[in-house]
Motif scaffolding. Structure first.
Motif, PDB file in Angstrom:
ATOM      1  N   LYS A 122       0.822  -1.214   0.000  1.00  0.00           N
ATOM      2  CA  LYS A 122       0.000   0.000   0.000  1.00  0.00           C
ATOM      3  C   LYS A 122       0.855   1.263   0.000  1.00  0.00           C
ATOM      4  O   LYS A 122       0.442   2.308  -0.514  1.00  0.00           O
ATOM      5  N   ASN A 123       2.060   1.175   0.570  1.00  0.00           N
ATOM      6  CA  ASN A 123       2.936   2.337   0.622  1.00  0.00           C
ATOM      7  C   ASN A 123       3.772   2.512  -0.641  1.00  0.00           C
ATOM      8  O   ASN A 123       4.636   3.395  -0.707  1.00  0.00           O
ATOM      9  N   GLY A 124       3.519   1.655  -1.633  1.00  0.00           N
ATOM     10  CA  GLY A 124       4.245   1.770  -2.894  1.00  0.00           C
ATOM     11  C   GLY A 124       5.503   0.939  -2.972  1.00  0.00           C
ATOM     12  O   GLY A 124       6.131   0.855  -4.030  1.00  0.00           O
ATOM     13  N   VAL A 233       3.578  -2.704 -17.089  1.00  0.00           N
ATOM     14  CA  VAL A 233       4.618  -2.690 -16.068  1.00  0.00           C
ATOM     15  C   VAL A 233       5.226  -1.293 -15.946  1.00  0.00           C
ATOM     16  O   VAL A 233       5.450  -0.781 -14.843  1.00  0.00           O
ATOM     17  N   LYS A 234       5.471  -0.666 -17.092  1.00  0.00           N
ATOM     18  CA  LYS A 234       6.049   0.681 -17.077  1.00  0.00           C
ATOM     19  C   LYS A 234       5.113   1.657 -16.371  1.00  0.00           C
ATOM     20  O   LYS A 234       5.536   2.458 -15.538  1.00  0.00           O
ATOM     21  N   GLU A 235       3.826   1.576 -16.676  1.00  0.00           N
ATOM     22  CA  GLU A 235       2.852   2.471 -16.052  1.00  0.00           C
ATOM     23  C   GLU A 235       2.741   2.211 -14.554  1.00  0.00           C
ATOM     24  O   GLU A 235       2.609   3.142 -13.756  1.00  0.00           O
ATOM     25  N   ALA A 236       2.786   0.930 -14.167  1.00  0.00           N
ATOM     26  CA  ALA A 236       2.722   0.598 -12.744  1.00  0.00           C
ATOM     27  C   ALA A 236       3.947   1.134 -12.009  1.00  0.00           C
ATOM     28  O   ALA A 236       3.843   1.634 -10.881  1.00  0.00           O
ATOM     29  N   THR A 237       5.123   1.035 -12.635  1.00  0.00           N
ATOM     30  CA  THR A 237       6.353   1.553 -12.026  1.00  0.00           C
ATOM     31  C   THR A 237       6.271   3.056 -11.862  1.00  0.00           C
ATOM     32  O   THR A 237       6.625   3.607 -10.807  1.00  0.00           O
ATOM     33  N   ILE A 238       5.811   3.742 -12.887  1.00  0.00           N
ATOM     34  CA  ILE A 238       5.666   5.197 -12.812  1.00  0.00           C
ATOM     35  C   ILE A 238       4.713   5.582 -11.692  1.00  0.00           C
ATOM     36  O   ILE A 238       4.980   6.505 -10.909  1.00  0.00           O
ATOM     37  N   SER A 239       3.607   4.868 -11.593  1.00  0.00           N
ATOM     38  CA  SER A 239       2.615   5.153 -10.558  1.00  0.00           C
ATOM     39  C   SER A 239       3.210   4.988  -9.161  1.00  0.00           C
ATOM     40  O   SER A 239       2.981   5.815  -8.267  1.00  0.00           O
ATOM     41  N   ASN A 240       4.004   3.931  -8.962  1.00  0.00           N
ATOM     42  CA  ASN A 240       4.618   3.688  -7.659  1.00  0.00           C
ATOM     43  C   ASN A 240       5.694   4.729  -7.339  1.00  0.00           C
ATOM     44  O   ASN A 240       5.848   5.140  -6.188  1.00  0.00           O
ATOM     45  N   ILE A 241       6.441   5.157  -8.359  1.00  0.00           N
ATOM     46  CA  ILE A 241       7.445   6.205  -8.147  1.00  0.00           C
ATOM     47  C   ILE A 241       6.761   7.510  -7.769  1.00  0.00           C
ATOM     48  O   ILE A 241       7.201   8.222  -6.859  1.00  0.00           O
ATOM     49  N   GLU A 260      14.509  -0.042  -9.375  1.00  0.00           N
ATOM     50  CA  GLU A 260      15.432  -0.534 -10.399  1.00  0.00           C
ATOM     51  C   GLU A 260      15.324   0.269 -11.690  1.00  0.00           C
ATOM     52  O   GLU A 260      15.203  -0.279 -12.796  1.00  0.00           O
ATOM     53  N   VAL A 261      15.356   1.584 -11.544  1.00  0.00           N
ATOM     54  CA  VAL A 261      15.369   2.499 -12.689  1.00  0.00           C
ATOM     55  C   VAL A 261      16.505   3.480 -12.467  1.00  0.00           C
ATOM     56  O   VAL A 261      17.123   3.522 -11.400  1.00  0.00           O
ATOM     57  N   THR A 262      16.796   4.293 -13.481  1.00  0.00           N
ATOM     58  CA  THR A 262      17.855   5.288 -13.344  1.00  0.00           C
ATOM     59  C   THR A 262      17.340   6.505 -12.582  1.00  0.00           C
ATOM     60  O   THR A 262      16.132   6.761 -12.533  1.00  0.00           O
ATOM     61  N   LEU A 263      18.270   7.271 -12.017  1.00  0.00           N
ATOM     62  CA  LEU A 263      17.894   8.511 -11.336  1.00  0.00           C
ATOM     63  C   LEU A 263      17.239   9.469 -12.326  1.00  0.00           C
ATOM     64  O   LEU A 263      16.280  10.176 -11.987  1.00  0.00           O
ATOM     65  N   ASP A 264      17.745   9.461 -13.553  1.00  0.00           N
ATOM     66  CA  ASP A 264      17.174  10.328 -14.580  1.00  0.00           C
ATOM     67  C   ASP A 264      15.703   9.998 -14.825  1.00  0.00           C
ATOM     68  O   ASP A 264      14.879  10.899 -15.028  1.00  0.00           O
ATOM     69  N   GLY A 276       1.730  18.577 -13.881  1.00  0.00           N
ATOM     70  CA  GLY A 276       0.366  18.138 -13.771  1.00  0.00           C
ATOM     71  C   GLY A 276       0.011  16.993 -14.699  1.00  0.00           C
ATOM     72  O   GLY A 276      -1.164  16.757 -14.995  1.00  0.00           O
ATOM     73  N   LEU A 277       1.026  16.227 -15.130  1.00  0.00           N
ATOM     74  CA  LEU A 277       0.799  15.124 -16.068  1.00  0.00           C
ATOM     75  C   LEU A 277       0.846  13.762 -15.380  1.00  0.00           C
ATOM     76  O   LEU A 277       0.817  12.736 -16.029  1.00  0.00           O
ATOM     77  N   GLY A 278       0.939  13.770 -14.053  1.00  0.00           N
ATOM     78  CA  GLY A 278       1.034  12.507 -13.335  1.00  0.00           C
ATOM     79  C   GLY A 278      -0.290  11.764 -13.347  1.00  0.00           C
ATOM     80  O   GLY A 278      -1.334  12.310 -13.734  1.00  0.00           O
ATOM     81  N   SER A 279      -0.206  10.493 -12.888  1.00  0.00           N
ATOM     82  CA  SER A 279      -1.405   9.651 -12.872  1.00  0.00           C
ATOM     83  C   SER A 279      -2.313  10.006 -11.717  1.00  0.00           C
ATOM     84  O   SER A 279      -1.926  10.691 -10.803  1.00  0.00           O
TER      85      SER A 279
END
Length: 279
Positions: A122-124, A233-241, A260-264, A276-279
């Motif tokens: 739940k905490n991502g 998977v990419k969208e789920a990772t973005i959402s959790n970040i 497991e992604v880059t800092l960039d 304002g483009l976040g999920s």
């Protein structure tokens, strides 16, 4: 030796519908001895209590009708709620009237996940466990478990084996992973009779032309799904970040390492949020 890919449903079912293999797997993973006549595939509950009419990959009931074991192999759509539904439906199906609330049969559901998890806490925080276990047993406020039921929901993911993964479970995880990654020279525990039998059943030379045809069709289906799953998977990772950035308890460097992604990539997600483009 050349093993068929056990991530392929056709090969997987050929191996694990074998009664000897199935019972040995259940013994090592669940920790119980079962006596069964047959392993069914695509099982549908006759008296459907749940609104969703689902099919179970592998299903077996003991000869004394006291234990049910279900095995699901999944390579995408790793939705925890979905498997809770399978597990509980086999329990609810036993309650036939308003006067009967007890469970005559113990239910064990094993979910074998062959791809890295997409589910998270739940905490991502991403989940990266080799074995996860859920039961219906209540516990006290002090954390003491009261053993009332034997029912278990068990998740196995061979992508996250660890030095302390139980040896008997590890043998099966290695069989799955080696069939996927090193099918021509699998490093598996050939000293264990059930693993040796499973490997023999999975050998490409042991497959019939009909099985090979079905397996090819399954591979085509999986290739199509993989394209869709990669985007998911990419969208789920973005959402959790995004969630972790909003909570603000971790540095961007820690978030990058965690997912497991880059800092960039993390900075790009943050920039997207600022606009304002976040999920």
């Amino acid at each position: 030796m050349l093993l068929g890919n056990l991530d392929n449903e056709v090969y997987f079912k050929k191996v694990f519908t074998d009664v000897e293999v199935f019972t040995a797997f259940v013994k090592d993973v669940v920790g119980i001895d079962i006596d069964i006549d047959v392993v069914e595939t695509e099982k549908v509950l006759l008296r459907q209590n749940a609104p969703i009419r689902f099919k179970m990959d592998l299903f077996a009931e003991t000869k004394d009708h006291r234990v049910i074991v279900e095995i699901q192999k999944v390579d995408y759509d790793h939705n925890y709620n979905r498997f809770i539904h399978y597990f509980l439906s086999n329990l609810i199906d036993q309650q036939t009237d308003s006067a009967t609330y007890s469970f005559a049969k113990e239910v064990y559901t094993v979910i074998l996940v062959t791809a890295p998890y997409r589910i998270s806490e739940k905490n991502g925080q991403p989940i990266k466990d080799d074995v996860l276990l859920a039961t219906l047993n209540p516990q006290t406020l002090g954390g003491q478990v009261r053993e009332m039921y034997g029912h278990k929901l068990i998740f196995l993911n061979p992508n996250y084996t660890r030095p302390d993964t139980p040896k008997d479970i590890l043998d099966w995880m290695n069989l799955i992973q080696e069939s996927i990654k090193h099918p021509r020279d699998p490093q598996i525990n050939f000293e264990k009779p059930a693993i040796r039998r499973a490997a023999a059943l999975a050998e490409m030379d042991a497959l019939s032309p009909e099985e090979l045809y079905e397996a090819k069709n399954e591979e085509s289906r999986r290739e199509t799904i993989a394209v869709v799953a990669a985007d998911a998977v990419k969208e789920a990772t973005i959402s959790n970040i995004e969630r972790s950035l909003r909570i603000g308890k971790q540095s961007k460097e820690d978030i990058a390492e965690l997912f497991e992604v880059t800092l960039d990539f993390v900075l790009q997600v943050e920039s997207r949020m600022d606009k304002g483009l976040g999920s």
